[in-house]
Write a protein that holds these residues in place. Structure first.
Motif, PDB file in Angstrom:
ATOM      1  N   ALA A  97       0.843  -1.206   0.000  1.00  0.00           N
ATOM      2  CA  ALA A  97       0.000   0.000   0.000  1.00  0.00           C
ATOM      3  C   ALA A  97       0.872   1.247   0.000  1.00  0.00           C
ATOM      4  O   ALA A  97       1.859   1.341   0.735  1.00  0.00           O
ATOM      5  CB  ALA A  97      -0.915   0.000   1.222  1.00  0.00           C
ATOM      6  N   LYS A  98       0.474   2.226  -0.836  1.00  0.00           N
ATOM      7  CA  LYS A  98       1.230   3.475  -0.941  1.00  0.00           C
ATOM      8  C   LYS A  98       0.327   4.706  -0.869  1.00  0.00           C
ATOM      9  O   LYS A  98       0.793   5.803  -0.592  1.00  0.00           O
ATOM     10  CB  LYS A  98       2.010   3.509  -2.260  1.00  0.00           C
ATOM     11  N   GLU A  99      -0.957   4.521  -1.156  1.00  0.00           N
ATOM     12  CA  GLU A  99      -1.891   5.639  -1.203  1.00  0.00           C
ATOM     13  C   GLU A  99      -2.907   5.542  -0.062  1.00  0.00           C
ATOM     14  O   GLU A  99      -3.329   4.435   0.296  1.00  0.00           O
ATOM     15  CB  GLU A  99      -2.639   5.651  -2.537  1.00  0.00           C
ATOM     16  N   PRO A 100      -3.352   6.671   0.501  1.00  0.00           N
ATOM     17  CA  PRO A 100      -4.357   6.634   1.568  1.00  0.00           C
ATOM     18  C   PRO A 100      -5.636   5.894   1.165  1.00  0.00           C
ATOM     19  O   PRO A 100      -6.235   5.193   1.983  1.00  0.00           O
ATOM     20  CB  PRO A 100      -4.635   8.115   1.843  1.00  0.00           C
ATOM     21  N   MET A 101      -6.030   6.023  -0.117  1.00  0.00           N
ATOM     22  CA  MET A 101      -7.252   5.354  -0.562  1.00  0.00           C
ATOM     23  C   MET A 101      -7.118   3.830  -0.587  1.00  0.00           C
ATOM     24  O   MET A 101      -8.114   3.119  -0.710  1.00  0.00           O
ATOM     25  CB  MET A 101      -7.670   5.874  -1.933  1.00  0.00           C
ATOM     26  N   ASP A 102      -5.902   3.318  -0.440  1.00  0.00           N
ATOM     27  CA  ASP A 102      -5.729   1.871  -0.314  1.00  0.00           C
ATOM     28  C   ASP A 102      -6.450   1.349   0.931  1.00  0.00           C
ATOM     29  O   ASP A 102      -6.917   0.204   0.961  1.00  0.00           O
ATOM     30  CB  ASP A 102      -4.247   1.498  -0.247  1.00  0.00           C
ATOM     31  N   PHE A 103      -6.537   2.197   1.950  1.00  0.00           N
ATOM     32  CA  PHE A 103      -7.303   1.812   3.151  1.00  0.00           C
ATOM     33  C   PHE A 103      -8.773   1.605   2.805  1.00  0.00           C
ATOM     34  O   PHE A 103      -9.394   0.629   3.242  1.00  0.00           O
ATOM     35  CB  PHE A 103      -7.169   2.874   4.241  1.00  0.00           C
ATOM     36  N   ILE A 104      -9.339   2.514   2.021  1.00  0.00           N
ATOM     37  CA  ILE A 104     -10.737   2.377   1.608  1.00  0.00           C
ATOM     38  C   ILE A 104     -10.923   1.093   0.810  1.00  0.00           C
ATOM     39  O   ILE A 104     -11.905   0.358   0.997  1.00  0.00           O
ATOM     40  CB  ILE A 104     -11.186   3.595   0.773  1.00  0.00           C
ATOM     41  N   THR A 105      -9.989   0.779  -0.058  1.00  0.00           N
ATOM     42  CA  THR A 105     -10.056  -0.462  -0.840  1.00  0.00           C
ATOM     43  C   THR A 105     -10.080  -1.674   0.070  1.00  0.00           C
ATOM     44  O   THR A 105     -10.911  -2.581  -0.111  1.00  0.00           O
ATOM     45  CB  THR A 105      -8.844  -0.563  -1.793  1.00  0.00           C
ATOM     46  N   MET A 106      -9.198  -1.711   1.054  1.00  0.00           N
ATOM     47  CA  MET A 106      -9.144  -2.857   1.964  1.00  0.00           C
ATOM     48  C   MET A 106     -10.399  -2.940   2.824  1.00  0.00           C
ATOM     49  O   MET A 106     -10.911  -4.032   3.085  1.00  0.00           O
ATOM     50  CB  MET A 106      -7.896  -2.762   2.846  1.00  0.00           C
ATOM     51  N   MET A 107     -10.906  -1.802   3.236  1.00  0.00           N
ATOM     52  CA  MET A 107     -12.126  -1.782   4.048  1.00  0.00           C
ATOM     53  C   MET A 107     -13.319  -2.289   3.233  1.00  0.00           C
ATOM     54  O   MET A 107     -14.123  -3.107   3.724  1.00  0.00           O
ATOM     55  CB  MET A 107     -12.388  -0.359   4.552  1.00  0.00           C
ATOM     56  N   GLU A 108     -13.431  -1.826   1.993  1.00  0.00           N
ATOM     57  CA  GLU A 108     -14.531  -2.278   1.140  1.00  0.00           C
ATOM     58  C   GLU A 108     -14.409  -3.771   0.816  1.00  0.00           C
ATOM     59  O   GLU A 108     -15.418  -4.480   0.774  1.00  0.00           O
ATOM     60  CB  GLU A 108     -14.565  -1.460  -0.151  1.00  0.00           C
ATOM     61  N   ASN A 109     -13.187  -4.244   0.601  1.00  0.00           N
ATOM     62  CA  ASN A 109     -12.990  -5.679   0.342  1.00  0.00           C
ATOM     63  C   ASN A 109     -13.443  -6.512   1.536  1.00  0.00           C
ATOM     64  O   ASN A 109     -14.073  -7.564   1.365  1.00  0.00           O
ATOM     65  CB  ASN A 109     -11.515  -5.970   0.045  1.00  0.00           C
ATOM     66  N   LEU A 110     -13.130  -6.039   2.735  1.00  0.00           N
ATOM     67  CA  LEU A 110     -13.526  -6.767   3.935  1.00  0.00           C
ATOM     68  C   LEU A 110     -15.044  -6.777   4.087  1.00  0.00           C
ATOM     69  O   LEU A 110     -15.629  -7.805   4.456  1.00  0.00           O
ATOM     70  CB  LEU A 110     -12.865  -6.150   5.166  1.00  0.00           C
ATOM     71  N   MET A 111     -15.677  -5.663   3.790  1.00  0.00           N
ATOM     72  CA  MET A 111     -17.142  -5.616   3.851  1.00  0.00           C
ATOM     73  C   MET A 111     -17.754  -6.603   2.862  1.00  0.00           C
ATOM     74  O   MET A 111     -18.709  -7.321   3.188  1.00  0.00           O
ATOM     75  CB  MET A 111     -17.634  -4.194   3.552  1.00  0.00           C
ATOM     76  N   GLU A 112     -17.202  -6.632   1.660  1.00  0.00           N
ATOM     77  CA  GLU A 112     -17.691  -7.574   0.645  1.00  0.00           C
ATOM     78  C   GLU A 112     -17.511  -9.013   1.119  1.00  0.00           C
ATOM     79  O   GLU A 112     -18.422  -9.842   1.016  1.00  0.00           O
ATOM     80  CB  GLU A 112     -16.929  -7.345  -0.655  1.00  0.00           C
ATOM     81  N   ASP A 113     -16.345  -9.313   1.650  1.00  0.00           N
ATOM     82  CA  ASP A 113     -16.054 -10.673   2.106  1.00  0.00           C
ATOM     83  C   ASP A 113     -16.955 -11.095   3.260  1.00  0.00           C
ATOM     84  O   ASP A 113     -17.259 -12.277   3.407  1.00  0.00           O
ATOM     85  CB  ASP A 113     -14.587 -10.771   2.543  1.00  0.00           C
ATOM     86  N   CYS A 114     -17.371 -10.122   4.060  1.00  0.00           N
ATOM     87  CA  CYS A 114     -18.213 -10.418   5.228  1.00  0.00           C
ATOM     88  C   CYS A 114     -19.704 -10.282   4.927  1.00  0.00           C
ATOM     89  O   CYS A 114     -20.546 -10.474   5.823  1.00  0.00           O
ATOM     90  CB  CYS A 114     -17.836  -9.507   6.393  1.00  0.00           C
TER      91      CYS A 114
END
Length: 389
Positions: A319-336
């Motif tokens: 991860a290099k960009e702040p929006m990478d956090f949003i990507t990981m958060m959205e992926n976790l929501m999708e997975d859950c």
């Protein structure tokens, strides 16, 4: 580097630890056991096991089984009356964050006169000091979400005024916390996800607030790693005890973050939502507004490096960009399975947004004071509107 840390709770953590409760020094001889108004605590045998442990410790018990998912002031007052009438000298909270929060508030009112809102420091509360020491609380958590078992905060809703406000002090820390992941295996997948995201956001908020310090950072980033990397497993297989244990560990650490660090206005914005819509689970409300809320902070460049570090802790090593956090958060929501929650399913309407924003500011304004960037009423409305579906 400065920090002020006071977490006086003895923590029994790990599978099977409920069986060791009787070996602890109890803070009294007669306990009021507080559980929810649902059936799970009784059906799953947790109440019976707790009562047996207390009996082995020489403690008499009285049961109070009226607590709602978002505990109400009226319930707190009823519970405190029952504790007084039965001469209970401590409280045992058995359940999730709502039971533990209600128990702390009941403990305050069991030894102090008047109405609970007399002691609330914001909104329509009178902000009176709590002159008499509350009853001690033993917290046995059956969920991994709030971390309330190791922090002093009690969040209660004034149902008539639509105010959902937290208060706490040194005397409302539980004296003993039992965090036994075996008690969490029966939590349904949807609730596991809601609770897990609540735990995650406690530490995310703690990590991006302006109250960060070396100690809060240590707890927060460890909590973020443990919850985010194991929540999907716990959601998809409730009997995965290793996943349950790691999520529970992260949740308890998040409770400590709330004692040595600070939450932010995300929690205030959700409290307003569930203050007006009692059936909205707190974790679900946080999930609904999280993308818009944290994207707003990122667009303001509140703390770019911290969002990158959280993305890395969640599993995106490059991860290099702040929006990478949003990507990981959205992926976790999708997975859950919680990526498509709708405000409208809980009766929230677009025309309410300004009312909710003003309520958040008026009742939990102190959480806005912890933000790195100031949120106006217009900003809050925009976050709600961006989250609405």
């Amino acid at each position: 580097m400065n920090f002020n840390m006071y977490v006086p709770t003895r923590i029994l953590f790990g599978p099977g630890e409920l069986n060791n409760l009787h070996e602890q020094k109890m803070p009294g001889k007669k306990a009021m056991v507080v559980i929810s108004n649902g059936k799970s605590t009784k059906t799953n045998g947790y109440l019976k096991r707790t009562e047996e442990q207390l009996k082995l410790a020489g403690v008499e018990t009285v049961l109070f089984d009226k607590v709602e998912a978002n505990p109400l002031k009226s319930t707190v007052m009823t519970g405190s009356d029952i504790a007084r009438v039965n001469d209970c000298d401590f409280i045992v909270a058995l359940g999730g964050g709502s039971c533990i929060d209600a128990s702390k508030a009941i403990a305050v009112m069991a030894t102090n006169n008047g109405d609970y809102w007399d002691y609330i420091p914001s909104g329509s509360g009178k902000g009176k000091p709590v002159n008499n020491k509350p009853l001690p609380v033993v917290a046995i958590t059956t969920t991994a979400g709030t971390g309330s078992e190791v922090d002093p905060w009690a969040v209660v809703t004034h149902e008539e005024n639509h105010e959902k406000i937290g208060r706490g002090g040194d005397d409302t820390f539980p004296v003993i916390a039992v965090v036994d992941p075996e008690l969490m295996t029966t939590v349904p997948p949807k609730l596991t996800a809601y609770q897990g995201f609540d735990a995650l956001f406690h530490s995310v908020e703690g990590y991006v607030s302006k109250g960060v310090n070396l100690m809060s950072d240590m707890y927060a980033i460890t909590a973020i790693e443990n919850v985010s990397r194991n929540l999907e497993k716990a959601v998809k297989d409730g009997n995965d005890l290793e996943a349950r244990e790691k999520v529970a560990f992260g949740s308890t650490l998040s409770g400590v973050v709330e004692s040595v660090g600070l939450c932010t206005s995300q929690h205030a914005l959700e409290h307003a939502m569930s203050a007006f819509h009692q059936e909205l689970p707190h974790g679900a409300g946080l999930i609904m507004i999280s993308k818009a809320y944290f994207t707003h902070l990122i667009n303001k460049q509140a703390c770019d490096d911290r969002f990158v570090k959280m993305a890395q802790a969640m599993g995106m090593g490059d991860a290099k960009e702040p929006m990478d956090f949003i990507t990981m958060m959205e992926n976790l929501m999708e997975d859950c399975g919680v990526s498509n929650l709708k405000m409208s399913d809980y009766g929230i309407k677009p025309e309410e947004m300004e009312t909710l924003a003003k309520n958040a500011k008026e009742t939990m304004g102190f959480l806005f004071d912890t933000d790195r960037v100031e949120l106006s009423i217009e900003d809050c409305v925009a976050i709600y509107e961006a989250s609405y579906n």
